[in-house]
Design a protein around this motif. Sequence first.
Motif, PDB file in Angstrom:
ATOM      1  N   GLY A 241      50.496  60.035  43.702  1.00 13.57           N
ATOM      2  CA  GLY A 241      51.094  58.925  44.424  1.00 13.57           C
ATOM      3  C   GLY A 241      50.064  57.894  44.838  1.00 13.57           C
ATOM      4  N   PHE A 242      50.441  56.617  44.726  1.00 16.56           N
ATOM      5  CA  PHE A 242      49.598  55.505  45.169  1.00 16.56           C
ATOM      6  C   PHE A 242      50.373  54.695  46.202  1.00 16.56           C
ATOM      7  CE2 PHE A 242      48.155  56.513  40.890  1.00 16.56           C
ATOM      8  CZ  PHE A 242      46.779  56.570  41.048  1.00 16.56           C
ATOM      9  N   GLU A 243      49.664  54.243  47.230  1.00 17.70           N
ATOM     10  CA  GLU A 243      50.295  53.471  48.303  1.00 17.70           C
ATOM     11  C   GLU A 243      49.466  52.233  48.633  1.00 17.70           C
ATOM     12  OE1 GLU A 243      51.143  55.579  51.848  1.00 17.70           O
ATOM     13  OE2 GLU A 243      52.474  57.039  50.901  1.00 17.70           O
ATOM     14  N   LEU A 244      50.176  51.140  48.897  1.00 18.78           N
ATOM     15  CA  LEU A 244      49.589  49.942  49.491  1.00 18.78           C
ATOM     16  C   LEU A 244      50.325  49.736  50.805  1.00 18.78           C
ATOM     17  CD1 LEU A 244      47.823  47.388  49.425  1.00 18.78           C
ATOM     18  CD2 LEU A 244      49.669  46.255  48.172  1.00 18.78           C
ATOM     19  N   LEU A 245      49.634  49.951  51.909  1.00 17.97           N
ATOM     20  CA  LEU A 245      50.320  50.036  53.198  1.00 17.97           C
ATOM     21  C   LEU A 245      49.900  48.922  54.154  1.00 17.97           C
ATOM     22  CD1 LEU A 245      48.182  51.394  55.507  1.00 17.97           C
ATOM     23  CD2 LEU A 245      48.503  53.348  53.998  1.00 17.97           C
ATOM     24  N   LEU A 246      50.827  48.587  55.038  1.00 17.49           N
ATOM     25  CA  LEU A 246      50.604  47.669  56.149  1.00 17.49           C
ATOM     26  C   LEU A 246      51.153  48.347  57.396  1.00 17.49           C
ATOM     27  CD1 LEU A 246      49.954  44.967  57.554  1.00 17.49           C
ATOM     28  CD2 LEU A 246      52.209  44.166  56.817  1.00 17.49           C
ATOM     29  N   GLU A 247      50.287  48.509  58.402  1.00 17.68           N
ATOM     30  CA  GLU A 247      50.685  49.197  59.624  1.00 17.68           C
ATOM     31  C   GLU A 247      50.242  48.405  60.851  1.00 17.68           C
ATOM     32  OE1 GLU A 247      50.437  53.674  57.669  1.00 17.68           O
ATOM     33  OE2 GLU A 247      49.190  53.188  59.393  1.00 17.68           O
ATOM     34  N   VAL A 248      50.984  48.517  61.924  1.00 15.64           N
ATOM     35  CA  VAL A 248      50.627  47.878  63.179  1.00 15.64           C
ATOM     36  C   VAL A 248      50.517  48.953  64.257  1.00 15.64           C
ATOM     37  CG1 VAL A 248      51.682  45.679  62.579  1.00 15.64           C
ATOM     38  CG2 VAL A 248      53.055  47.420  63.701  1.00 15.64           C
ATOM     39  N   ARG A 249      49.839  48.576  65.360  1.00 12.54           N
ATOM     40  CA  ARG A 249      49.581  49.507  66.434  1.00 12.54           C
ATOM     41  C   ARG A 249      50.114  48.951  67.742  1.00 12.54           C
ATOM     42  NH1 ARG A 249      43.140  50.192  65.192  1.00 12.54           N
ATOM     43  NH2 ARG A 249      43.290  51.476  63.304  1.00 12.54           N
TER      44      ARG A 249
END
Length: 255
Positions: A241-249
């Motif tokens: 699996g490959f992921e391109l992620l965007l996350e906020v805190r």
Amino acid sequence: MTAPAAPPDRETESDLPRAAPDVPAGARTGEAAGERIDAGLATPTEGAAQGNEATPAQPLPPPVKPGVELAARPPPLHVEYVQYGVALVAEISLDPGAVCPRSGPLYSCILGSGGGLAIRGGYRSPGPWYFGGAYQFTKMDSSNLYRLGIFQQLRAEMRYLPDIGYRAAPYFSAGIGGIVYGNEWGVETGGALIFSGVGVELEVSRRAVLGVSCVYRPVLISGWKDTANYERATAIAQFVGFELLLEVRTELGRR
């Protein structure tokens, strides 16, 4: 008659200061030469000419360059966060196992590669740990045996992110979860999975991160009868699996 006395304010010749007689260089006292040497004004040659014992000249200290102090690394912020976001994902099939035999009527693979979306959230500790969960769905290549084969996953995840002092930081991830698979969001079979992988997280700001990751994911899939009435055997399928992620805190507190 006595001569008048000289005026008291007039200086006599004997009272005038006399100029010091010229003293040859060799007759100068050792004390005067020593004082000049201590003051850094005399040279070895001059000291020898003064008749004293040979005393090495004291070299002048080298010029001191202004020191450049490196900025001290600030201490880490011990902050707890809730971290959540989305990721574009790709599931690359390495081996579908017994789900897709390499010969016979079931040769057409009902579980191939695909792409989709993951939604996740979790707790980011003040240290290097992240614990959370994720829901992921991917549209898989089913060789037209399904109109829309949807592979769904529900996972518990962890990450270990060592502090290396840069905005971009590598991490190790691992987890466990369950899967369901079927046509058009239906559930025709299920199973379990584990995974482990690596990634890189780039801190865009204190509140947002971008990242990429790669994981290896073996999946245990129970046998089922598909829509073409073929019996599919229980199998272990393997994916990368490959992921391109965007996350906020969202900050919870400080320690």
